[in-house]
Design an enzyme around this catalytic site. Sequence first.
Site, PDB file in Angstrom:
ATOM      1  N   LYS A 185       0.765  -1.267   0.055  1.00 30.42           N
ATOM      2  CA  LYS A 185      -0.049  -0.183   0.018  1.00 30.42           C
ATOM      3  C   LYS A 185       0.845   1.218  -0.190  1.00 30.42           C
ATOM      4  O   LYS A 185       1.505   1.496   0.989  1.00 30.42           O
ATOM      5  CB  LYS A 185      -0.980  -0.073   1.177  1.00 30.42           C
ATOM      6  N   GLY A 238       7.298   5.024   7.952  1.00 30.03           N
ATOM      7  CA  GLY A 238       6.448   6.244   8.065  1.00 30.03           C
ATOM      8  C   GLY A 238       6.515   6.841   9.338  1.00 30.03           C
ATOM      9  O   GLY A 238       7.775   6.766   9.972  1.00 30.03           O
ATOM     10  N   SER A 239       5.514   7.357   9.889  1.00 30.09           N
ATOM     11  CA  SER A 239       5.776   8.001  11.074  1.00 30.09           C
ATOM     12  C   SER A 239       5.777   7.394  12.304  1.00 30.09           C
ATOM     13  O   SER A 239       5.034   6.429  12.403  1.00 30.09           O
ATOM     14  CB  SER A 239       4.598   9.270  11.041  1.00 30.09           C
ATOM     15  N   THR A 240       6.422   7.916  13.423  1.00 31.19           N
ATOM     16  CA  THR A 240       6.434   7.204  14.686  1.00 31.19           C
ATOM     17  C   THR A 240       5.016   7.007  15.089  1.00 31.19           C
ATOM     18  O   THR A 240       4.671   5.740  15.686  1.00 31.19           O
ATOM     19  CB  THR A 240       7.517   7.840  15.658  1.00 31.19           C
ATOM     20  N   ARG A 241       4.277   8.027  14.920  1.00 32.34           N
ATOM     21  CA  ARG A 241       2.783   7.869  15.382  1.00 32.34           C
ATOM     22  C   ARG A 241       2.170   6.647  15.154  1.00 32.34           C
ATOM     23  O   ARG A 241       1.422   5.988  15.477  1.00 32.34           O
ATOM     24  CB  ARG A 241       2.041   9.262  15.228  1.00 32.34           C
ATOM     25  N   GLY A 243       3.472   4.181  13.266  1.00 33.30           N
ATOM     26  CA  GLY A 243       4.283   3.206  13.377  1.00 33.30           C
ATOM     27  C   GLY A 243       3.828   2.311  14.948  1.00 33.30           C
ATOM     28  O   GLY A 243       3.998   1.274  14.818  1.00 33.30           O
ATOM     29  N   GLU A 261      10.223   1.456  10.354  1.00 36.11           N
ATOM     30  CA  GLU A 261      11.093   2.503   9.691  1.00 36.11           C
ATOM     31  C   GLU A 261      10.531   3.884  10.159  1.00 36.11           C
ATOM     32  O   GLU A 261       9.848   4.144   9.159  1.00 36.11           O
ATOM     33  CB  GLU A 261      11.758   2.292   8.471  1.00 36.11           C
ATOM     34  N   CYS A 296      13.912  11.183   6.303  1.00 37.39           N
ATOM     35  CA  CYS A 296      13.875  10.754   7.721  1.00 37.39           C
ATOM     36  C   CYS A 296      15.156  10.927   8.234  1.00 37.39           C
ATOM     37  O   CYS A 296      15.209  11.284   9.443  1.00 37.39           O
ATOM     38  CB  CYS A 296      13.427   9.143   7.796  1.00 37.39           C
ATOM     39  N   GLU A 395       9.984  16.147  14.760  1.00 34.45           N
ATOM     40  CA  GLU A 395      10.509  15.975  13.202  1.00 34.45           C
ATOM     41  C   GLU A 395       9.603  17.068  12.223  1.00 34.45           C
ATOM     42  O   GLU A 395       8.358  16.929  12.175  1.00 34.45           O
ATOM     43  CB  GLU A 395      10.288  14.576  12.755  1.00 34.45           C
TER      44      GLU A 395
HETATM   45  P1  NAD Z   1       2.574   8.357   7.893  1.00 36.78           P
HETATM   46  O1  NAD Z   1       2.894   7.409   8.965  1.00 36.78           O
HETATM   47  O2  NAD Z   1       1.574   9.347   7.806  1.00 36.78           O
HETATM   48  O3  NAD Z   1       2.164   7.357   6.663  1.00 36.78           O
HETATM   49  C1  NAD Z   1       2.763   6.334   6.050  1.00 36.78           C
HETATM   50  C2  NAD Z   1       1.911   5.488   5.548  1.00 36.78           C
HETATM   51  O4  NAD Z   1       0.990   4.785   6.531  1.00 36.78           O
HETATM   52  C3  NAD Z   1       1.177   5.922   4.434  1.00 36.78           C
HETATM   53  O5  NAD Z   1       1.031   4.959   3.491  1.00 36.78           O
HETATM   54  C4  NAD Z   1      -0.132   6.121   5.054  1.00 36.78           C
HETATM   55  O6  NAD Z   1      -1.419   5.841   4.299  1.00 36.78           O
HETATM   56  C5  NAD Z   1      -0.059   4.684   6.088  1.00 36.78           C
HETATM   57  N1  NAD Z   1      -1.017   5.016   7.217  1.00 36.78           N
HETATM   58  C6  NAD Z   1      -1.331   6.240   7.851  1.00 36.78           C
HETATM   59  N2  NAD Z   1      -2.197   5.848   9.050  1.00 36.78           N
HETATM   60  C7  NAD Z   1      -2.278   4.488   9.035  1.00 36.78           C
HETATM   61  C8  NAD Z   1      -3.344   3.547   9.745  1.00 36.78           C
HETATM   62  N3  NAD Z   1      -3.782   4.151  10.640  1.00 36.78           N
HETATM   63  N4  NAD Z   1      -2.970   2.400   9.499  1.00 36.78           N
HETATM   64  C9  NAD Z   1      -2.046   1.820   8.639  1.00 36.78           C
HETATM   65  N5  NAD Z   1      -1.451   2.691   7.850  1.00 36.78           N
HETATM   66  C10 NAD Z   1      -1.551   4.132   7.890  1.00 36.78           C
HETATM   67  O7  NAD Z   1       3.965   8.952   7.351  1.00 36.78           O
HETATM   68  P2  NAD Z   1       4.263   9.815   5.995  1.00 36.78           P
HETATM   69  O8  NAD Z   1       3.685  11.396   6.322  1.00 36.78           O
HETATM   70  O9  NAD Z   1       3.681   9.142   4.789  1.00 36.78           O
HETATM   71  O10 NAD Z   1       5.810   9.716   5.850  1.00 36.78           O
HETATM   72  C11 NAD Z   1       6.577  10.756   6.667  1.00 36.78           C
HETATM   73  C12 NAD Z   1       7.145   9.853   7.877  1.00 36.78           C
HETATM   74  O11 NAD Z   1       8.138   8.638   7.286  1.00 36.78           O
HETATM   75  C13 NAD Z   1       8.280  10.491   8.542  1.00 36.78           C
HETATM   76  O12 NAD Z   1       8.136  10.487  10.022  1.00 36.78           O
HETATM   77  C14 NAD Z   1       9.562  10.123   8.123  1.00 36.78           C
HETATM   78  O13 NAD Z   1      10.642  10.033   9.017  1.00 36.78           O
HETATM   79  C15 NAD Z   1       9.252   8.546   7.881  1.00 36.78           C
HETATM   80  N6  NAD Z   1      10.164   7.867   7.245  1.00 36.78           N
HETATM   81  C16 NAD Z   1      11.111   7.064   7.937  1.00 36.78           C
HETATM   82  C17 NAD Z   1      12.097   6.552   7.102  1.00 36.78           C
HETATM   83  C18 NAD Z   1      12.952   5.261   7.769  1.00 36.78           C
HETATM   84  O14 NAD Z   1      13.704   4.596   6.769  1.00 36.78           O
HETATM   85  N7  NAD Z   1      13.133   5.258   8.996  1.00 36.78           N
HETATM   86  C19 NAD Z   1      12.186   6.699   5.549  1.00 36.78           C
HETATM   87  C20 NAD Z   1      11.249   7.502   4.802  1.00 36.78           C
HETATM   88  C21 NAD Z   1      10.334   8.159   5.711  1.00 36.78           C
END
Ligand code: NAD
Length: 495
Positions: A185, A238-241, A243, A261, A296, A395
């Site tokens: 996804k 994605g975000s820590t929240r 995650g 991640e 990130c 962040e």
């Molecule tokens: P996000 O957490 O908002 O979304 C990431 C993904 O999760 C999207 O596909 C989103 O649709 C999905 N998602 C959102 N809510 C969800 C839920 N309740 N259940 C399941 N899936 C859900 O993050 P973002 O804004 O897309 O990306 C930015 C974040 O990603 C930053 O915090 C960045 O640091 C992090 N990031 C980390 C790395 C790493 O390797 N550590 C790499 C790239 C980005």
Amino acid sequence: MTSVKTATLPAFDGRALINGKRIGAASGQLFDCISPVDGRVLTQIARCAEADIDAAVQAARAAFDDRRWCGLPPAQRKRIMIRFADLLVQHADELALTETWDMGKPVKYAKAVDVNSAANCLRWYGEAVDKVYDEIAPTADTALALITRVPVGVVGVIVPWNYPMIMASWKIAPALAAGNSVVLKPSEKSPLTALRMADLALEAGIPAGVFNVVTGFGPEAGSPLALHMDVDCIAFTGSTRVGKQIHVMAGQSNLKRAWTELGGKSPNIVFADCPDLDKAVEAAVGSIFFNQGESCNAPSRLFVEASIKERFLEKALKLVPAYAPANPTLPDTIMGALVDQTQMNTVLRYIESGKAEGAKLIAGGEQALSETGGCYVQPTIFDGVTNSMTIAREEIFGPVLSVLSFTDTADVVRQANASVYGLQAGVWTSDLNKAHGVARALRAGTVHVNQYDEDDITVPFGGFKQSGVGRDKSLHAFDKYTETKTTWIRIDSPV
Ligand code: NAD
């Protein structure tokens, strides 16, 4: 902006790809795919929900159970993975331009960095899969114990929008190479290249059902994947929240393996004995403004030893104008648009909080190119930041650098580690003892010494603390997508 011609736009297909076929959402619902370049609607995307996720997982499960992919000899999977990588390279222009229109990054980097890295990753894991051996345990002669790595099954992958192809390939490449079936996804903000990658995977010979892409929003399409009882592993970036929610959903459902991640607030420490100040300045500025600051691992907290801070900032300010945002579809642009209006407003809010909490704005600080209808923010630097300010703790994920100064090594290490994150860190010094000592003391998944841009598929990538669980890249990534299995064989020796 007027120089961008609509004719240069590829035709975008926003339907999901399930069981080898492009298909709309079962509900028929769609959502607009809006370009941050100038606000235009690029196409409409299938708004997948639980029924679609279930269909994709069932397709992936059927493909895994009948062994149409995992049952192939590794050398054959390798050939197909390499063909998949080659197809990405053959479609590099189309994929790069698609990425740029979809999420705003400069087309120059979309092609040279994103397409290339994704293709390299697919090729590398394809190459690896017929070169890794299993083990035989050193047991007594009366038995043979085989320790094998077997694919975990159906892998759900959820990725963000900042490097859509790279983030996806870091997970799908080792997962597919190891023989798993995948349901990916992509972010609702950048779904287009993932869909094209799935088309190309089919063309390369990955059987239908093995690699599926479902499009849609996190709570509607991501959660059903993370909660699905027939998904064996969920790999999330994605975000820590979010995650944290992924780990909860894994526990609430079938205890699927969950790998995350997550975010970062990486410290970059420049000591007065830095071997090359110009290089340190270029790296500090270039790394925070690369990809519009939407990385990130961006070194967003810059700690400069007080005695060289003025000189350092003087040099840094001279570099800033080169990062003025411009149309990312033009070949020379190095700073493009933020992914959407929401992200742009978040970044602008953080800039306001920096000002309100007493940091000194020394560059940028404003929205840019608003007449285009796109999402642009000036490259921004704050001096006089302290570690307790919001812009030093949270962040931002935008082109905003926070500069802090220090006089004491132990104190700067303490400050650098005073973060919920632990993704990466940088140290600049000519003193070998200081470099090793500080690198050892920093709580981060990767520490850079006298550079900040080394990167290679051969090394693990991931973080300590709330930057996530597990590592992408390198042979270590196979650990995430395989189960370790022991097979005992009794030997009644006739001799
Ligand atoms: P996000 O957490 O908002 O979304 C990431 C993904 O999760 C999207 O596909 C989103 O649709 C999905 N998602 C959102 N809510 C969800 C839920 N309740 N259940 C399941 N899936 C859900 O993050 P973002 O804004 O897309 O990306 C930015 C974040 O990603 C930053 O915090 C960045 O640091 C992090 N990031 C980390 C790395 C790493 O390797 N550590 C790499 C790239 C980005």
